[in-house]
Structure formats: structure tokens, C-alpha cells
Enzyme design. Structure first.
Site, PDB file in Angstrom:
ATOM      1  N   ASP A   1     178.994  31.691 -17.614  1.00  0.00           N
ATOM      2  CA  ASP A   1     178.087  32.227 -18.626  1.00  0.00           C
ATOM      3  C   ASP A   1     176.689  32.079 -18.019  1.00  0.00           C
ATOM      4  OD1 ASP A   1     176.997  33.143 -21.010  1.00  0.00           O
ATOM      5  OD2 ASP A   1     176.903  31.138 -21.869  1.00  0.00           O
TER       6      ASP A   1
ATOM      7  N   GLU B   1     179.948  37.002 -17.378  1.00  0.00           N
ATOM      8  CA  GLU B   1     179.546  37.817 -18.521  1.00  0.00           C
ATOM      9  C   GLU B   1     178.750  39.017 -18.044  1.00  0.00           C
ATOM     10  OE1 GLU B   1     178.207  35.885 -22.203  1.00  0.00           O
ATOM     11  OE2 GLU B   1     176.616  37.373 -22.245  1.00  0.00           O
TER      12      GLU B   1
ATOM     13  N   ASP C   1     177.284  27.177 -24.157  1.00  0.00           N
ATOM     14  CA  ASP C   1     177.445  27.773 -22.826  1.00  0.00           C
ATOM     15  C   ASP C   1     178.734  27.307 -22.156  1.00  0.00           C
ATOM     16  OD1 ASP C   1     174.263  28.542 -22.471  1.00  0.00           O
ATOM     17  OD2 ASP C   1     174.599  26.603 -23.418  1.00  0.00           O
TER      18      ASP C   1
END
Lengths: 204, 204
Positions: free
Chosen positions: A7, A68, A141
Site C-alpha cells: 500500500d 495499489e 496501511d
């Protein structure tokens, strides 16, 4: 299949490693949130995060990296750092000849919770459940990185380097009794999606 | 002072190396436009450009890297690739302990042409003139990379690692006769800016 999920972020970068079996059961290998101090210049911050990612790749040797997908229309204040970290992460993976897959936040949410607009708490709760953890990984996260890794393994049917779930991979699951209720529900949903996708392709 | 300028881009990445003396004369060392094919995946494209940047650093050993500052509000279609390349370039520089400076397009235009809204043709023409070239470097990414490198050296007074021009650096210029008319005009302008800056500081 061992997947590293990232992330991306300059202040906090979630990095999670999971092992996912072809029957979709998933096990937590490691999760960490890499940080870089805001008073350091950007090149040194990027290097700090890059060092952390490389250390984890070195230690756990995943077969794929899931990242991501960052959109240009996201939050303007953090978009540049996020894009820079994702570039750095992709470079590190490419130099190790690791396949990199990008998944959008809604793809991850849909894969993990069944709902593309799930909130962070729902994603965190499902990640804990899928991995059999007593508590939701914190901060968000960390949970997001694990969700990305699980999403990637599930979408590719647990085959390293595969780009999409195919029905052949889904049918390798024989022992549904080892799955959690959520995993069974997911398996059924994805099987039906794979079947309807195949049916759609036949019609086209 | 030897500066590497980078005009970041995924499809075309301009990279220019210049030597700039403390009297502001500048000499072209090398300029190249690195490219990556659009049909390659992003991680491999980033690695292709990164390899090119590292080869140039290895060959020419600059003392500083000047990079265009990318804004989140720039062209959405190319912003992600640009941000990713700039992240990769910063990482490479940080790992070699090279100072990295970011300059905005208008800072570069103002430094090179005297006008922050100069067009690409004006910047290219001035770059050719400053470097004593017979023709404007093509494509524009090449001229922009050289403009960035010259801008950085001039703004720092030719001192590697310095952040801003200071009047002490400006006064080291003794032989203005070796300068082009444009360089002389610039030197005069920056000297007066440095003087008025010093005067302003004294009043504060």
C-alpha cells in the site's frame, strides 16, 4: 503462492506478505509499515522506503508483488509521494524479475469483503478473519497491504504470474471444508463469476 | 560544476549533462532522450529508463542532479508516469549520495530566457545559444533536460550542493568578456537580484 502486497505511501507504506494455497486459505507471513520522516528530503525518504521493501523481498522471497493502482485524481496532497513510491516499488520488483500486478482499491475491497465500497474497518475485519488473526492489523496501511496481497492471490487463482482468475484454477479447489465461511462464500461467488464469464465469452 | 538534468517521462525522458563554470559559461557534455516502448508493462518501462539514467551517471559522474518538479495538477494522462520516473530518478540519486534539486518549469524558463512563461522554442533557442550549439537540441525533452541542468548550476552559483545563488558566488565572476551577451545580461540581472536580496536581508 507467496505474495507481497504494498500500500504505497511516503509517510507510511504498508507491506504485507501472505501465503495463499490453491484452496484459497491464506496465512500471514509478515506485515510491516515502513515509515520515512517528513523532515528528510524526498530522495532520502524514497531510499528509506526502498531499503525496507528490498529487505522484506530478501527475507521472504515472494513470487509476486501486488500494488495499489494509484489514480491521478486521488488526493492531490499525497498523490505525488504515492506515485513516486509506487514507481520505486515497481522498479525494485522489475529488477528482481518479479511479476507486478496493480489492483484498484475497489477491486481489493470487492475481493476481500464482497463490496467495492467497503470501508477500512470492514476490510480490516475481513483481513483478520481470512488470516485467522485475533486482531485487525494496525494501522490501516498494514491491513490494506495484506488485503492487496490476498486479493491478488485470489484473483489469479493462486498461480504466480497469472493475470486473472480462470475457471480451471477455481476448480482445483476440492476440499472446501478447510475454508472459513467467508472463504467458502467467496469461492462460490468467484466460481459463479468465472462460470458466467466463460458463458459470456462463449456467447460473444 | 557538472550537473545532470532530467526531464522526467515514461515514454521520453530527457537527460542532459552540462559543465558550468563559476563564471556561468556552460558546456554540453552529453544529452540523450531515453525511451521505453508503450507496449512494455510499467515496471519494465521504469527499469529501462532507470538503466539509462544509471549508465549516464556512471559515465559522466555529475556532482548534482536537477529534476523537473512535477505538480499533481499537471496533465492527468501523463502525470503518473512522470511522477513514477521522478521517484525512480530520486532513488537512484539518493543511493549515490548525489544532491537532488527540483526546479519548476517556470523557474527553468525564467533562469534560461528571463521569462517564466517562455515557450519551448524560446527555451530551446537559448539553450543552444548558452551552450554554443549550431542547432537546438531535439526533441524538446533534450533541450528541457539541458535547461534544467543549466538553471540548477546558475541558481546555485555553480557550487555543488548549494541550494541558492548567493552574492559571494556571483562576485567570483571576474572576466565577463568571455560571456555571451545573454550570459552577461543574466549575470547583471542576477547580481542585482543578489545585491537587492542582500540589501533586503540587511533591512530585516
Amino acid at each position: 503462492m507467496r505474495v507481497l502486497g504494498i500500500d504505497p505511501g511516503l509517510t507510511r507504506c504498508g507491506v504485507g506478505v501472505v501465503d495463499v494455497e490453491s484452496n484459497r486459505t491464506a496465512r500471514l507471513v509478515d506485515v510491516v509499515v515502513l515509515r520515512s520522516p517528513a523532515d528528510l528530503d524526498t530522495p532520502r525518504r524514497l531510499a528509506r522506503i526502498a531499503d525496507g521493501i528490498e529487505a522484506i523481498l530478501e527475507e521472504h522471497r515472494p513470487q509476486a508483488v501486488a500494488l495499489e493502482r494509484v489514480f491521478a485524481r486521488s488526493d492531490v496532497s499525497t498523490i505525488m509521494g504515492t506515485a513516486q513510491i509506487s514507481g520505486v516499488a515497481m522498479l525494485i520488483a522489475a529488477r528482481r524479475a518479479l511479476p507486478v500486478a496493480l489492483h484498484t482499491p475497489s477491486e481489493v475491497k470487492a475481493a476481500i469483503t464482497g463490496y467495492g465500497r467497503a470501508d477500512k474497518a470492514q476490510v480490516g475485519a475481513m483481513v483478520a478473519r481470512i488470516l485467522g488473526l485475533d486482531a485487525v492489523p494496525k494501522p490501516a496501511d498494514a491491513a490494506d497491504a495484506l488485503a492487496l496481497a490476498i486479493c491478488h492471490a485470489w484473483r489469479t487463482g493462486g498461480v504466480a504470474g497469472a493475470a486473472v482468475l480462470d475457471s480451471a484454477a477455481a476448480t482445483t479447489v476440492t476440499d472446501a471444508s478447510t475454508l472459513t465461511p467467508a472463504q467458502r462464500a467467496w469461492l462460490a461467488a468467484e466460481r459463479s463469476a468465472a462460470v458466467s464469464g466463460a458463458a459470456r465469452r462463449l456467447k460473444e
